[in-house]
Design a protein around this motif. Structure first.
Motif, PDB file in Angstrom:
ATOM      1  N   LEU A   1      49.710  32.086  53.253  1.00  0.00           N
ATOM      2  CA  LEU A   1      50.954  31.326  53.253  1.00  0.00           C
ATOM      3  C   LEU A   1      52.073  32.130  53.916  1.00  0.00           C
ATOM      4  O   LEU A   1      52.063  33.363  53.878  1.00  0.00           O
TER       5      LEU A   1
ATOM      6  N   GLY B   1      53.487  35.546  52.602  1.00  0.00           N
ATOM      7  CA  GLY B   1      52.428  36.151  51.797  1.00  0.00           C
ATOM      8  C   GLY B   1      51.599  37.147  52.582  1.00  0.00           C
ATOM      9  O   GLY B   1      51.867  37.448  53.753  1.00  0.00           O
TER      10      GLY B   1
ATOM     11  N   ALA C   1      54.750  26.808  51.389  1.00  0.00           N
ATOM     12  CA  ALA C   1      54.317  26.408  50.047  1.00  0.00           C
ATOM     13  C   ALA C   1      55.212  25.304  49.496  1.00  0.00           C
ATOM     14  O   ALA C   1      56.426  25.296  49.696  1.00  0.00           O
ATOM     15  N   THR C   2      54.593  24.372  48.803  1.00  0.00           N
ATOM     16  CA  THR C   2      55.336  23.315  48.125  1.00  0.00           C
ATOM     17  C   THR C   2      54.757  23.081  46.737  1.00  0.00           C
ATOM     18  O   THR C   2      53.588  23.346  46.477  1.00  0.00           O
TER      19      THR C   2
ATOM     20  N   ARG D   1      50.094  21.539  43.887  1.00  0.00           N
ATOM     21  CA  ARG D   1      50.501  22.670  44.722  1.00  0.00           C
ATOM     22  C   ARG D   1      49.951  22.448  46.124  1.00  0.00           C
ATOM     23  O   ARG D   1      48.862  21.908  46.285  1.00  0.00           O
ATOM     24  N   SER D   2      50.683  22.905  47.127  1.00  0.00           N
ATOM     25  CA  SER D   2      50.175  22.807  48.489  1.00  0.00           C
ATOM     26  C   SER D   2      48.968  23.718  48.658  1.00  0.00           C
ATOM     27  O   SER D   2      48.745  24.641  47.865  1.00  0.00           O
TER      28      SER D   2
ATOM     29  N   PHE E   1      48.500  27.594  47.750  1.00  0.00           N
ATOM     30  CA  PHE E   1      49.566  28.077  46.862  1.00  0.00           C
ATOM     31  C   PHE E   1      49.104  27.969  45.420  1.00  0.00           C
ATOM     32  O   PHE E   1      48.874  26.871  44.913  1.00  0.00           O
ATOM     33  N   THR E   2      48.961  29.095  44.749  1.00  0.00           N
ATOM     34  CA  THR E   2      48.406  29.105  43.393  1.00  0.00           C
ATOM     35  C   THR E   2      49.343  29.756  42.373  1.00  0.00           C
ATOM     36  O   THR E   2      48.957  29.957  41.236  1.00  0.00           O
ATOM     37  N   ALA E   3      50.567  30.071  42.761  1.00  0.00           N
ATOM     38  CA  ALA E   3      51.472  30.769  41.847  1.00  0.00           C
ATOM     39  C   ALA E   3      51.787  29.913  40.624  1.00  0.00           C
ATOM     40  O   ALA E   3      51.801  28.675  40.697  1.00  0.00           O
TER      41      ALA E   3
ATOM     42  N   THR F   1      47.950  29.268  37.080  1.00  0.00           N
ATOM     43  CA  THR F   1      47.013  28.934  38.147  1.00  0.00           C
ATOM     44  C   THR F   1      45.790  28.234  37.569  1.00  0.00           C
ATOM     45  O   THR F   1      45.264  28.638  36.535  1.00  0.00           O
TER      46      THR F   1
ATOM     47  N   GLY G   1      58.362  31.559  45.950  1.00  0.00           N
ATOM     48  CA  GLY G   1      57.855  31.289  47.281  1.00  0.00           C
ATOM     49  C   GLY G   1      57.799  29.829  47.660  1.00  0.00           C
ATOM     50  O   GLY G   1      57.323  29.494  48.746  1.00  0.00           O
ATOM     51  N   ALA G   2      58.280  28.934  46.797  1.00  0.00           N
ATOM     52  CA  ALA G   2      58.253  27.503  47.098  1.00  0.00           C
ATOM     53  C   ALA G   2      59.559  26.862  46.657  1.00  0.00           C
ATOM     54  O   ALA G   2      60.186  27.311  45.681  1.00  0.00           O
TER      55      ALA G   2
END
Length: 242
Positions: free
Chosen positions: A50, A53, A139-140, A169-170, A173-175, A199, A229-230
């Motif tokens: 991402l 990242g 990321a979204t 999550r996009s 993106f796993t946050a 996650t 980050g999103a």
């Protein structure tokens, strides 16, 4: 009277062995052997990162024959906004692996880019491998909610119902996503569980309780999601009271 000088005549067999010895001597020095060849392997073979990242791969270098000296690692054909770092960048004679880290700038363009990893040594033929590096879109986080199907009786001493917030999550993106409740009607108690969606989890429950003698009508409140980050995301939930 002078003595005749004798001459020794070599036998045919002796002549043949002498010739073979000369031929063997001439072939005793082989031409210089070609240098060893380096082979490069990356694991994983592909990476998706991402913007903002990093992604890592293990680079393994082997040689077709023992070599002396060091092996230098480098990355070529990096897209704009992407950097590569090796740890270590130089492999000693007894080393075969290095950790490659790609860092993608927040504004890097999305797409797939073939990055070439090259291993070079003064005592061997260089080797290389191509890693398809995918720079993902930004990321979204998305939030949606089921509208509570049960209206709360406003004349009850205390009443409540619940709703479910679904999280998306996009790609890549796993946050974790932190959930908070905003714009709560006066006197209402609204809780969300879990407050941080980890996650691998895609939903959270929302519990709604209202005070006694709440006037009939439709009431709204907001559940907001925030993740590093999103951009923030939010969803409005409507609760009916009769």
């Amino acid at each position: 009277m002078p003595r005749a000088r004798s001459q020794r005549v070599a036998s045919p067999a002796a002549t043949m062995f002498a010739t073979l010895a000369l031929l063997a001597a001439g072939c005793s020095s082989d031409p210089a052997a070609p240098p060893p060849v380096l082979t490069v392997v990356a694991a994983p073979a592909t990476l998706a990162v991402l913007p903002g990242g990093t992604g890592q791969a293990t680079v393994t270098v082997t040689s077709s024959a023992p070599t002396a000296g060091t092996v230098n690692l480098e990355a070529a054909a990096l897209p704009a906004g992407v950097t590569a770092a090796f740890a270590p960048a130089v492999l000693a004679a007894n080393q075969t692996t290095s950790t490659l880290t790609f860092a993608v700038a927040p504004g890097a363009a999305a797409g797939q880019f073939p990055v070439t990893i090259r291993a070079a040594s003064a005592s061997a033929t260089a080797g290389s491998v191509t890693i398809p590096l995918t720079v993902l879109p930004p990321a979204t986080v998305g939030l949606s909610a089921t509208v509570p199907t049960t209206a709360i009786a406003g004349l009850a001493t205390a009443a409540g119902t619940s709703s479910v917030v679904t999280l998306t999550r996009s790609t890549g993106f796993t946050a974790p996503v932190e959930l908070t409740v905003q714009n709560v009607p006066a006197g209402w108690t609204i809780t969300v569980a879990p407050t941080t969606v980890p996650t691998g989890t895609t939903s959270a429950s929302v519990s709604i309780s209202i005070p006694a003698r709440t006037a009939a009508g439709s009431y709204t409140f907001t559940v907001r999601g925030r993740a590093a980050g999103a951009p923030d995301a939010s969803v409005v939930i409507t609760q009916a009271v009769n």
